[in-house]
Scaffold this motif. Structure first.
Motif, PDB file in Angstrom:
ATOM      1  N   SER A   5     -56.784 -47.689 -35.115  1.00  0.00           N
ATOM      2  CA  SER A   5     -55.435 -47.223 -34.834  1.00  0.00           C
ATOM      3  C   SER A   5     -55.081 -47.626 -33.405  1.00  0.00           C
ATOM      4  O   SER A   5     -55.808 -47.316 -32.470  1.00  0.00           O
ATOM      5  CB  SER A   5     -55.383 -45.704 -34.980  1.00  0.00           C
ATOM      6  N   LEU A   6     -53.994 -48.344 -33.260  1.00  0.00           N
ATOM      7  CA  LEU A   6     -53.563 -48.786 -31.938  1.00  0.00           C
ATOM      8  C   LEU A   6     -52.303 -48.056 -31.517  1.00  0.00           C
ATOM      9  O   LEU A   6     -51.431 -47.801 -32.344  1.00  0.00           O
ATOM     10  CB  LEU A   6     -53.255 -50.289 -31.943  1.00  0.00           C
ATOM     11  N   PRO A   7     -52.185 -47.761 -30.235  1.00  0.00           N
ATOM     12  CA  PRO A   7     -50.916 -47.223 -29.758  1.00  0.00           C
ATOM     13  C   PRO A   7     -49.845 -48.309 -29.838  1.00  0.00           C
ATOM     14  O   PRO A   7     -50.150 -49.479 -30.087  1.00  0.00           O
ATOM     15  CB  PRO A   7     -51.217 -46.851 -28.303  1.00  0.00           C
ATOM     16  N   MET A   8     -48.610 -47.926 -29.617  1.00  0.00           N
ATOM     17  CA  MET A   8     -47.509 -48.895 -29.693  1.00  0.00           C
ATOM     18  C   MET A   8     -47.688 -50.040 -28.703  1.00  0.00           C
ATOM     19  O   MET A   8     -47.383 -51.177 -29.003  1.00  0.00           O
ATOM     20  CB  MET A   8     -46.172 -48.204 -29.444  1.00  0.00           C
ATOM     21  N   GLN A   9     -48.166 -49.714 -27.508  1.00  0.00           N
ATOM     22  CA  GLN A   9     -48.372 -50.765 -26.513  1.00  0.00           C
ATOM     23  C   GLN A   9     -49.660 -50.506 -25.747  1.00  0.00           C
ATOM     24  O   GLN A   9     -50.023 -49.376 -25.487  1.00  0.00           O
ATOM     25  CB  GLN A   9     -47.178 -50.886 -25.566  1.00  0.00           C
ATOM     26  N   VAL A  10     -50.330 -51.604 -25.432  1.00  0.00           N
ATOM     27  CA  VAL A  10     -51.574 -51.550 -24.673  1.00  0.00           C
ATOM     28  C   VAL A  10     -51.399 -52.444 -23.454  1.00  0.00           C
ATOM     29  O   VAL A  10     -51.042 -53.620 -23.589  1.00  0.00           O
ATOM     30  CB  VAL A  10     -52.769 -52.053 -25.520  1.00  0.00           C
ATOM     31  N   PHE A  11     -51.636 -51.886 -22.268  1.00  0.00           N
ATOM     32  CA  PHE A  11     -51.500 -52.637 -21.018  1.00  0.00           C
ATOM     33  C   PHE A  11     -52.843 -53.223 -20.614  1.00  0.00           C
ATOM     34  O   PHE A  11     -53.841 -52.504 -20.561  1.00  0.00           O
ATOM     35  CB  PHE A  11     -51.004 -51.722 -19.894  1.00  0.00           C
ATOM     36  N   MET A  12     -52.837 -54.507 -20.312  1.00  0.00           N
ATOM     37  CA  MET A  12     -54.058 -55.183 -19.866  1.00  0.00           C
ATOM     38  C   MET A  12     -53.784 -55.888 -18.541  1.00  0.00           C
ATOM     39  O   MET A  12     -53.153 -56.944 -18.528  1.00  0.00           O
ATOM     40  CB  MET A  12     -54.498 -56.222 -20.896  1.00  0.00           C
ATOM     41  N   PRO A  13     -54.232 -55.327 -17.418  1.00  0.00           N
ATOM     42  CA  PRO A  13     -54.145 -56.086 -16.161  1.00  0.00           C
ATOM     43  C   PRO A  13     -54.999 -57.338 -16.311  1.00  0.00           C
ATOM     44  O   PRO A  13     -56.090 -57.285 -16.886  1.00  0.00           O
ATOM     45  CB  PRO A  13     -54.738 -55.141 -15.120  1.00  0.00           C
ATOM     46  N   PHE A  14     -54.500 -58.455 -15.818  1.00  0.00           N
ATOM     47  CA  PHE A  14     -55.206 -59.716 -16.041  1.00  0.00           C
ATOM     48  C   PHE A  14     -55.011 -60.611 -14.821  1.00  0.00           C
ATOM     49  O   PHE A  14     -53.884 -60.812 -14.371  1.00  0.00           O
ATOM     50  CB  PHE A  14     -54.640 -60.389 -17.303  1.00  0.00           C
ATOM     51  N   GLN A  15     -56.113 -61.135 -14.309  1.00  0.00           N
ATOM     52  CA  GLN A  15     -56.033 -62.024 -13.154  1.00  0.00           C
ATOM     53  C   GLN A  15     -55.996 -63.470 -13.640  1.00  0.00           C
ATOM     54  O   GLN A  15     -56.844 -63.888 -14.431  1.00  0.00           O
ATOM     55  CB  GLN A  15     -57.217 -61.816 -12.218  1.00  0.00           C
ATOM     56  N   VAL A  16     -55.011 -64.232 -13.152  1.00  0.00           N
ATOM     57  CA  VAL A  16     -54.880 -65.637 -13.520  1.00  0.00           C
ATOM     58  C   VAL A  16     -55.148 -66.514 -12.308  1.00  0.00           C
ATOM     59  O   VAL A  16     -54.870 -66.133 -11.170  1.00  0.00           O
ATOM     60  CB  VAL A  16     -53.489 -65.947 -14.125  1.00  0.00           C
ATOM     61  N   LYS A  17     -55.706 -67.675 -12.573  1.00  0.00           N
ATOM     62  CA  LYS A  17     -56.003 -68.663 -11.528  1.00  0.00           C
ATOM     63  C   LYS A  17     -56.846 -68.062 -10.401  1.00  0.00           C
ATOM     64  O   LYS A  17     -56.806 -68.529  -9.269  1.00  0.00           O
ATOM     65  CB  LYS A  17     -54.726 -69.265 -10.954  1.00  0.00           C
ATOM     66  N   GLN A  18     -57.574 -67.007 -10.695  1.00  0.00           N
ATOM     67  CA  GLN A  18     -58.444 -66.320  -9.737  1.00  0.00           C
ATOM     68  C   GLN A  18     -57.711 -65.871  -8.469  1.00  0.00           C
ATOM     69  O   GLN A  18     -58.320 -65.703  -7.419  1.00  0.00           O
ATOM     70  CB  GLN A  18     -59.639 -67.199  -9.365  1.00  0.00           C
ATOM     71  N   GLN A  19     -56.393 -65.648  -8.591  1.00  0.00           N
ATOM     72  CA  GLN A  19     -55.666 -65.250  -7.380  1.00  0.00           C
ATOM     73  C   GLN A  19     -54.415 -64.415  -7.617  1.00  0.00           C
ATOM     74  O   GLN A  19     -53.817 -63.916  -6.665  1.00  0.00           O
ATOM     75  CB  GLN A  19     -55.279 -66.491  -6.583  1.00  0.00           C
ATOM     76  N   HIS A  20     -53.995 -64.252  -8.847  1.00  0.00           N
ATOM     77  CA  HIS A  20     -52.718 -63.576  -9.096  1.00  0.00           C
ATOM     78  C   HIS A  20     -52.871 -62.614 -10.270  1.00  0.00           C
ATOM     79  O   HIS A  20     -53.473 -62.950 -11.292  1.00  0.00           O
ATOM     80  CB  HIS A  20     -51.644 -64.629  -9.412  1.00  0.00           C
ATOM     81  N   TRP A  21     -52.309 -61.407 -10.111  1.00  0.00           N
ATOM     82  CA  TRP A  21     -52.398 -60.380 -11.149  1.00  0.00           C
ATOM     83  C   TRP A  21     -51.106 -60.295 -11.941  1.00  0.00           C
ATOM     84  O   TRP A  21     -50.011 -60.318 -11.372  1.00  0.00           O
ATOM     85  CB  TRP A  21     -52.704 -59.020 -10.533  1.00  0.00           C
TER      86      TRP A  21
END
Length: 152
Positions: A5-21
């Motif tokens: 069962s999943l909630p309506m939305q799931v937040f995933m912080p994610f770092q790209v290019k090893q420098q930006h969130w």
């Protein structure tokens, strides 16, 4: 069997290019991935997002009751979010995005000035948190604050 069962939305912080969130929001009902980004364009890091989604789809296939089409969901960069005007606030922006995003818009707007104030508030909350057991830190900050009060 695992009940999925999943909630309506799931937040995933994610770092790209090893420098930006950024924040990747999994929108289950809409069957899409939303990208909330304070300064870059999706094209700057789209291969990393596709790799993340591939991993999510792989895991979903191991759970019979999970959506099996996750790998084909759309990726949409939301444009209606505040943008940073400096080069160092992306992490604070994603915290605010996760706090205020309802799936289609922010519940409250904010500016770079608000983020600058939030940076100070967060530092104070972390320093003076009951769980902060760093020896002498609270006292040192309080001494600095007392000195500033005396100088003004």
């Amino acid at each position: 069997m695992i009940k999925f069962s999943l909630p309506m939305q799931v937040f995933m912080p994610f770092q790209v290019k090893q420098q930006h969130w950024i924040v990747v929001v999994i929108m289950n009902k809409e069957e899409e991935f939303q990208i909330l980004d304070s300064s870059w364009k999706l094209q700057d890091y789209e291969p990393e997002i596709k790799k993340l989604i591939h991993g999510i789809a792989y895991i979903a296939k191991t759970v019979p009751t999970a959506p099996q089409n996750v790998g084909s969901w759309n990726i949409i960069q939301k444009q209606n979010v505040p943008k940073q005007t400096d080069g160092s606030s992306c992490g604070l922006y994603i915290i605010k995005y996760m706090e205020l995003w309802n799936g289609s818009r922010l519940l409250k707007e904010f500016t770079q000035a608000d983020i600058d104030n939030f940076r100070k508030e967060m530092a104070a909350q972390l320093i003076f948190a009951e769980a902060n057991e760093a020896l002498g830190v609270k006292e040192a900050v309080e001494a600095l604050m007392s000195r500033e009060d005396a100088d003004s």
